[in-house]
Every structure is written in structure tokens, then in C-alpha cells.
Design a protein around this motif. Sequence first.
Motif, PDB file in Angstrom:
ATOM      1  N   THR A  47      -6.076 -38.810 -11.086  1.00  0.00           N
ATOM      2  CA  THR A  47      -6.671 -38.175  -9.857  1.00  0.00           C
ATOM      3  C   THR A  47      -6.490 -39.196  -8.614  1.00  0.00           C
ATOM      4  OG1 THR A  47      -9.127 -38.902 -10.496  1.00  0.00           O
ATOM      5  CG2 THR A  47      -8.189 -36.696 -10.995  1.00  0.00           C
ATOM      6  N   GLU A  48      -6.085 -40.688  -8.930  1.00  0.00           N
ATOM      7  CA  GLU A  48      -6.252 -41.775  -7.633  1.00  0.00           C
ATOM      8  C   GLU A  48      -4.749 -41.571  -7.060  1.00  0.00           C
ATOM      9  OE1 GLU A  48      -7.112 -45.452  -9.116  1.00  0.00           O
ATOM     10  OE2 GLU A  48      -8.939 -44.830 -10.404  1.00  0.00           O
ATOM     11  N   LEU A  49      -3.820 -41.045  -7.615  1.00  0.00           N
ATOM     12  CA  LEU A  49      -2.697 -40.705  -6.727  1.00  0.00           C
ATOM     13  C   LEU A  49      -2.126 -42.128  -6.323  1.00  0.00           C
ATOM     14  CD1 LEU A  49      -3.194 -37.497  -4.675  1.00  0.00           C
ATOM     15  CD2 LEU A  49      -2.062 -38.030  -6.639  1.00  0.00           C
ATOM     16  N   LYS A  50      -2.166 -42.938  -7.014  1.00  0.00           N
ATOM     17  CA  LYS A  50      -1.461 -44.359  -6.858  1.00  0.00           C
ATOM     18  C   LYS A  50      -0.156 -44.320  -7.182  1.00  0.00           C
ATOM     19  CE  LYS A  50      -5.251 -47.376  -8.139  1.00  0.00           C
ATOM     20  NZ  LYS A  50      -5.709 -48.553  -8.985  1.00  0.00           N
ATOM     21  N   GLY A 107      -0.043 -19.536 -14.902  1.00  0.00           N
ATOM     22  CA  GLY A 107       0.204 -17.949 -14.797  1.00  0.00           C
ATOM     23  C   GLY A 107      -0.399 -17.285 -13.401  1.00  0.00           C
ATOM     24  N   THR A 108      -0.169 -18.170 -12.193  1.00  0.00           N
ATOM     25  CA  THR A 108      -0.810 -17.450 -11.231  1.00  0.00           C
ATOM     26  C   THR A 108       0.066 -17.693 -10.047  1.00  0.00           C
ATOM     27  OG1 THR A 108      -2.742 -17.303  -9.546  1.00  0.00           O
ATOM     28  CG2 THR A 108      -2.224 -19.546 -10.311  1.00  0.00           C
ATOM     29  N   ASP A 109       0.060 -17.285  -8.822  1.00  0.00           N
ATOM     30  CA  ASP A 109       0.767 -17.448  -7.661  1.00  0.00           C
ATOM     31  C   ASP A 109       0.584 -19.016  -7.266  1.00  0.00           C
ATOM     32  OD1 ASP A 109       0.737 -17.636  -4.520  1.00  0.00           O
ATOM     33  OD2 ASP A 109       2.220 -16.141  -5.263  1.00  0.00           O
ATOM     34  N   SER A 110       1.939 -19.550  -6.918  1.00  0.00           N
ATOM     35  CA  SER A 110       1.705 -20.886  -6.675  1.00  0.00           C
ATOM     36  C   SER A 110       1.036 -21.324  -5.530  1.00  0.00           C
ATOM     37  CB  SER A 110       3.353 -21.414  -6.195  1.00  0.00           C
ATOM     38  OG  SER A 110       3.773 -20.553  -5.192  1.00  0.00           O
ATOM     39  N   ARG A 111       0.512 -20.403  -4.668  1.00  0.00           N
ATOM     40  CA  ARG A 111      -0.494 -20.821  -3.566  1.00  0.00           C
ATOM     41  C   ARG A 111      -1.859 -20.842  -3.882  1.00  0.00           C
ATOM     42  NH1 ARG A 111       2.076 -16.648   1.360  1.00  0.00           N
ATOM     43  NH2 ARG A 111       4.258 -16.911   0.845  1.00  0.00           N
ATOM     44  N   GLY A 112      -2.111 -20.368  -5.200  1.00  0.00           N
ATOM     45  CA  GLY A 112      -3.570 -20.248  -5.565  1.00  0.00           C
ATOM     46  C   GLY A 112      -4.156 -21.562  -6.322  1.00  0.00           C
ATOM     47  N   VAL A 113      -3.337 -22.460  -6.732  1.00  0.00           N
ATOM     48  CA  VAL A 113      -3.649 -23.336  -7.551  1.00  0.00           C
ATOM     49  C   VAL A 113      -3.764 -24.741  -7.178  1.00  0.00           C
ATOM     50  CG1 VAL A 113      -2.882 -24.535  -9.830  1.00  0.00           C
ATOM     51  CG2 VAL A 113      -2.585 -22.196  -9.555  1.00  0.00           C
ATOM     52  N   PRO A 114      -4.862 -25.627  -6.925  1.00  0.00           N
ATOM     53  CA  PRO A 114      -4.672 -26.820  -6.420  1.00  0.00           C
ATOM     54  C   PRO A 114      -3.924 -27.688  -7.270  1.00  0.00           C
ATOM     55  CG  PRO A 114      -6.934 -25.841  -6.562  1.00  0.00           C
ATOM     56  CD  PRO A 114      -6.125 -25.068  -7.409  1.00  0.00           C
ATOM     57  N   ILE A 115      -3.143 -28.612  -6.455  1.00  0.00           N
ATOM     58  CA  ILE A 115      -2.014 -29.750  -7.309  1.00  0.00           C
ATOM     59  C   ILE A 115      -2.603 -31.178  -7.380  1.00  0.00           C
ATOM     60  CG2 ILE A 115      -0.700 -29.548  -5.316  1.00  0.00           C
ATOM     61  CD1 ILE A 115       1.606 -30.508  -6.971  1.00  0.00           C
ATOM     62  N   CYS A 116      -3.217 -31.410  -6.093  1.00  0.00           N
ATOM     63  CA  CYS A 116      -3.147 -32.877  -5.982  1.00  0.00           C
ATOM     64  C   CYS A 116      -4.361 -33.580  -6.294  1.00  0.00           C
ATOM     65  CB  CYS A 116      -3.097 -33.161  -4.542  1.00  0.00           C
ATOM     66  SG  CYS A 116      -1.410 -32.434  -3.758  1.00  0.00           S
ATOM     67  N   GLN A 117      -5.245 -32.643  -7.309  1.00  0.00           N
ATOM     68  CA  GLN A 117      -6.405 -33.169  -7.824  1.00  0.00           C
ATOM     69  C   GLN A 117      -6.112 -34.175  -9.133  1.00  0.00           C
ATOM     70  OE1 GLN A 117      -9.081 -33.205  -5.875  1.00  0.00           O
ATOM     71  NE2 GLN A 117      -7.492 -31.794  -4.259  1.00  0.00           N
ATOM     72  N   ASP A 147       1.897 -28.674   3.782  1.00  0.00           N
ATOM     73  CA  ASP A 147       1.129 -28.824   4.909  1.00  0.00           C
ATOM     74  C   ASP A 147      -0.284 -28.749   4.532  1.00  0.00           C
ATOM     75  OD1 ASP A 147       3.409 -29.527   6.527  1.00  0.00           O
ATOM     76  OD2 ASP A 147       3.529 -27.270   7.436  1.00  0.00           O
ATOM     77  N   ILE A 148      -0.781 -27.723   3.710  1.00  0.00           N
ATOM     78  CA  ILE A 148      -1.995 -27.392   3.322  1.00  0.00           C
ATOM     79  C   ILE A 148      -2.380 -28.674   2.539  1.00  0.00           C
ATOM     80  CG2 ILE A 148      -3.535 -25.949   1.980  1.00  0.00           C
ATOM     81  CD1 ILE A 148      -1.778 -23.597   2.534  1.00  0.00           C
ATOM     82  N   TYR A 149      -1.823 -28.859   1.612  1.00  0.00           N
ATOM     83  CA  TYR A 149      -2.256 -30.143   0.677  1.00  0.00           C
ATOM     84  C   TYR A 149      -2.194 -31.342   1.240  1.00  0.00           C
ATOM     85  CZ  TYR A 149      -3.256 -26.897  -2.930  1.00  0.00           C
ATOM     86  OH  TYR A 149      -3.594 -26.047  -3.839  1.00  0.00           O
ATOM     87  N   MET A 209      -5.302 -31.503   3.195  1.00  0.00           N
ATOM     88  CA  MET A 209      -6.690 -31.696   2.327  1.00  0.00           C
ATOM     89  C   MET A 209      -6.695 -32.985   1.678  1.00  0.00           C
ATOM     90  SD  MET A 209      -6.540 -28.164   0.114  1.00  0.00           S
ATOM     91  CE  MET A 209      -7.878 -28.531  -0.712  1.00  0.00           C
ATOM     92  N   ASN A 210      -5.434 -33.747   1.491  1.00  0.00           N
ATOM     93  CA  ASN A 210      -5.422 -34.856   0.850  1.00  0.00           C
ATOM     94  C   ASN A 210      -5.003 -36.148   1.975  1.00  0.00           C
ATOM     95  OD1 ASN A 210      -4.187 -37.230  -0.934  1.00  0.00           O
ATOM     96  ND2 ASN A 210      -5.245 -36.012  -2.301  1.00  0.00           N
ATOM     97  N   LYS A 211      -5.927 -37.157   2.130  1.00  0.00           N
ATOM     98  CA  LYS A 211      -5.513 -38.154   3.074  1.00  0.00           C
ATOM     99  C   LYS A 211      -4.427 -39.100   2.518  1.00  0.00           C
ATOM    100  CE  LYS A 211     -10.133 -38.413   5.476  1.00  0.00           C
ATOM    101  NZ  LYS A 211     -11.151 -39.255   5.782  1.00  0.00           N
ATOM    102  N   GLN A 212      -4.415 -39.219   1.508  1.00  0.00           N
ATOM    103  CA  GLN A 212      -3.293 -40.188   1.068  1.00  0.00           C
ATOM    104  C   GLN A 212      -1.916 -39.614   1.045  1.00  0.00           C
ATOM    105  OE1 GLN A 212      -4.418 -42.259  -2.609  1.00  0.00           O
ATOM    106  NE2 GLN A 212      -2.167 -43.035  -3.228  1.00  0.00           N
ATOM    107  N   ILE A 213      -1.770 -38.496   0.581  1.00  0.00           N
ATOM    108  CA  ILE A 213      -0.488 -37.631   0.847  1.00  0.00           C
ATOM    109  C   ILE A 213      -0.151 -37.736   2.471  1.00  0.00           C
ATOM    110  CG2 ILE A 213       0.729 -35.388   0.620  1.00  0.00           C
ATOM    111  CD1 ILE A 213      -1.003 -35.174  -1.943  1.00  0.00           C
ATOM    112  N   ALA A 214      -1.141 -37.290   3.307  1.00  0.00           N
ATOM    113  CA  ALA A 214      -0.999 -37.070   4.572  1.00  0.00           C
ATOM    114  C   ALA A 214      -0.477 -38.405   5.156  1.00  0.00           C
ATOM    115  CB  ALA A 214      -2.040 -36.541   5.356  1.00  0.00           C
ATOM    116  N   GLN A 215      -1.247 -39.674   4.914  1.00  0.00           N
ATOM    117  CA  GLN A 215      -0.966 -40.992   5.428  1.00  0.00           C
ATOM    118  C   GLN A 215       0.320 -41.279   5.111  1.00  0.00           C
ATOM    119  OE1 GLN A 215      -3.187 -42.762   7.578  1.00  0.00           O
ATOM    120  NE2 GLN A 215      -1.078 -43.729   7.794  1.00  0.00           N
TER     121      GLN A 215
END
Length: 465
Positions: free
Chosen positions: A297-300, A348-358, A391-393, A396-402
Motif C-alpha cells: 500500500t505504500e506505492l514506493k 467481476g465488476t465495472d472498472s469504474r467501481g473498484v479502487p485500485i491504488c490502495q 484523473d479520479i485516482y 485521491m492519491n497524492k503520490q500518484i498525483a505528485q
Amino acid sequence: MEETTCLAQLGQFAKLPTEIRLLVWEALFDLIPTKLNRPTERSTNTLSILSCSRFLYNEIAHHLYKDMARSFLICSKEPDNLGIRMQLESRWVTIERDLDNIQTTRNILEHFPRALMRDDTVYINIRPSNNNDPGRIILLSERVNMFVKLLTELSYTPYVHVGLMLRWCAHDGKARESIPNPADYRPDYDIVLMPFTRLSNWSYHIPHHPSTLIANESKLSNEPIAKRSMISLMREHGSEDQYRLNIFSDLVDSKWLFERWLTDTRIFLDTRLDTLLGGTARLLRRRRLAHWFEDGTELKSQYEEQLLTDICNNYQIVMKHDPRLAQARLRHRSAIFTHHQICAEKVGTDSRGVPICQNWDSSVWASARADGIGTLSCAETMTNEAIMVFDIYSFMNKQIAQFSADLHWWGVYSKDVFDKRKPWSFMCIGCQELGRSCRWCEGYDVDKACRLCREGKFERISHVE
């Protein structure tokens, strides 16, 4: 006393002089298979006697492995494997084995009894890549660089001799360039041999045909460096023997040139991998995106750190191969979006409905994208859905956005910075109307970023004073 106890294990055989016992062992060695390809074969052949006791091992192994030579074959097959085959060869036995991981290779180089070796020479043979699959030369380059890095980390300095096997020339007689570059001449044998310039004691042997090409090329000394192979430049500082070019200490002044060429080649190959055709390139793209972050979850991300370091230290090289960092930004978005898609498919759900970056999980990529990842181009990859998900994620996630903001800043402003001009500021229309700053001019801040910022609707305003 201990030796007497050990000799007692041999019974009446121990009464024979050591020289006679070794002759008996030699007769036993004649029964050993010529090659032992798998570790399990030890239990079914004469070498199993070495496992009986430490005393027998010490008495037999020294004679069995005396003057043993060690060599390694590096090839570009099977991207998911290490691609290194070890061979240990003495008068009595030849052991060949495909190595599973880099740590096994390190142990063989570091811990195999050097006193039993013929000398401290490490022989490395390199097979050419498949000309019909250009991604193979990238894979081969990665493996060579990994092996060279391993050699530099050893507790001793071995002598390294590199041999190029089979054909390194194209059917038209010219040197093979699996990935042509109009600006720079970069034949395949340059790509696999130049990393060894980081070593202090090495030599190499090349087949006759490319050696003749290099000899003819050296006569054209008026050609610019970009139009000549690096091997021909090394030849000017080395031996006149075209079959064995030795690298001496007088190349110290050329180290900067060689290191810069290696950096340029690494960045060139990494960028070209985005759009390279072929099965190997697809698998390499999948591996690069799958391991963009460390699992968890640290996204290093070592890849992001290396990319930003290259931009800061080798700006001109990076921009030459990736103007305005368009491919780097696309690469980053593709990693995020594809992982999001895989997670959505998994439940098995729509791609917009599942959080990925956690929680990043590289293990799911191989099965979910068994054929690899296709070419990364804006037209094929950045669909409206992909842009929206990123753009959504990233919001939500500062590291990805930075990191996205860093790439944007370097792509837009860095030339002005290097040229010592005032940078332009970018501000979205909404922030201008509200009279407040946004992430494009002060750094990303979730509380300050408005909806129009997230949609990327910004325009150029006056210089920043």
C-alpha cells in the motif's frame, strides 16, 4: 586424531597411500556422466559419494574439481526466466545448469572454492538476439547489465573474458541493429559489450565478420562519434589484435564518454519499448508496468525515482528520446489504469467501481495479461475512460498525483529553467475566475484543486514574477 578417525571410515582402503587412493578415485570418475544438467542427477550418479562424509568430500573434491573453469551463457530467450546458464568444467566433470535467480549466480561467483579454480577468470558467452523480435535486444541488455553489476559487487576482482557467439551481422553483411536509430549508430554488439567498460579488468573476443567491420570502421576516423560503433573507438585505445581486444587503463579519460553512452542507450531502449513490436516487447511492457510500484500500500517506486533522477541529471538525453515527456506520462497513466482494469476484472465488476491504488499487486498481471501489453500510444491507450479513471485516482492519491505533476512540470517548464528564463505558469480557468492558485502553479493540493483543474482545463496566463 581427527584425521585418523576419518580414515577409519575407509576401512582397509585407508591403508593405501593417498596417491594410490586418488588413482582409484580417478577410475571412479571415469563413470561420471559427461554433463550433469539437473541437481537431482547427483543422487543417481557416482558423484553421490561426495555426500557420504565431509572427509570424503575434502579428499575427492579437491582432485575432482582441480583446475575447474567457470563460464556463463547469457541469452535472450524466455523473458520470465533469468536467462543465464552456468557451466563448471574440469578434467573429470562438466556441470551445466540453468540458474533460477541472481542470488544463486552470486553464490557461485562468491563462494565456490576459488582455490580449486584454474584461475580467477570468469568466462561469459553472449548469444545474439532474434532479429525478428527486436524486444530481445532489450532483454539481453538488461541481463548483461545485471551480470556486470553483480561482478562489480564481488569481494574480489575477477578477470572477465567475454565472447560473442554465432552471428552478430545481418544478412546484408552489415552489423545488426535490432532497433535502428537514425540519429545514432547503435549495433547490437555495442549494446551487449559496452556495459563491461564498468569493469577494470576484462577482454573480449568477437567473431571474424563483425571484427572485420570494426577494423574497416576504424579507418574512417573522421566520422563523428554518433556514426561510429563504440567498439571501434575502444579499439583505438586497445590491442591491435582484431580477435582479442584488451581494455587497458589508458581508457580512464574515455570513461565519461562510455558512461554517457550507456545512459543514453538505457533511456533510448526504455522509451522505444513503449511502441516496439513483437512478443518479447509485449511481455517486457507488462513486466515494467506490473513492477512500477512495490507490492503493498505504500506505492514506493524505484522506476519513478530513476526516471526523475534521469530527468534532473540527463535532461538533454531524456528530452531527445521523449520530447516534453509525453511517453513517460502515458506510461505512468497506463500502469495505473491497467492495474485498475485487472482489479475490476478480478472481482467481476465495472472498472469504474473498484479502487485500485490502495494495494498494488504485481502477481495478478501475468495471468490477467498473458499475452503482454500492447504498444503504448495515445490513440490506442488513452481512451476517455482511461483518462477519467486516472484523473479520479490521481486526485485521491497524492503520490500518484505528485509524480504526474512532476512529469508535467518538467515537460513544460524545464527548458526555460535550463535556459535561465522565467517559467510560464499554468492556471485553470476556474481558478482564475475565483482568484486562487491551483496545483499547476503551486504544487498539488487536494483542498485547493477545483473540478476544472482535475479535468485539465487550464490555459496560459502571464509570467510569474
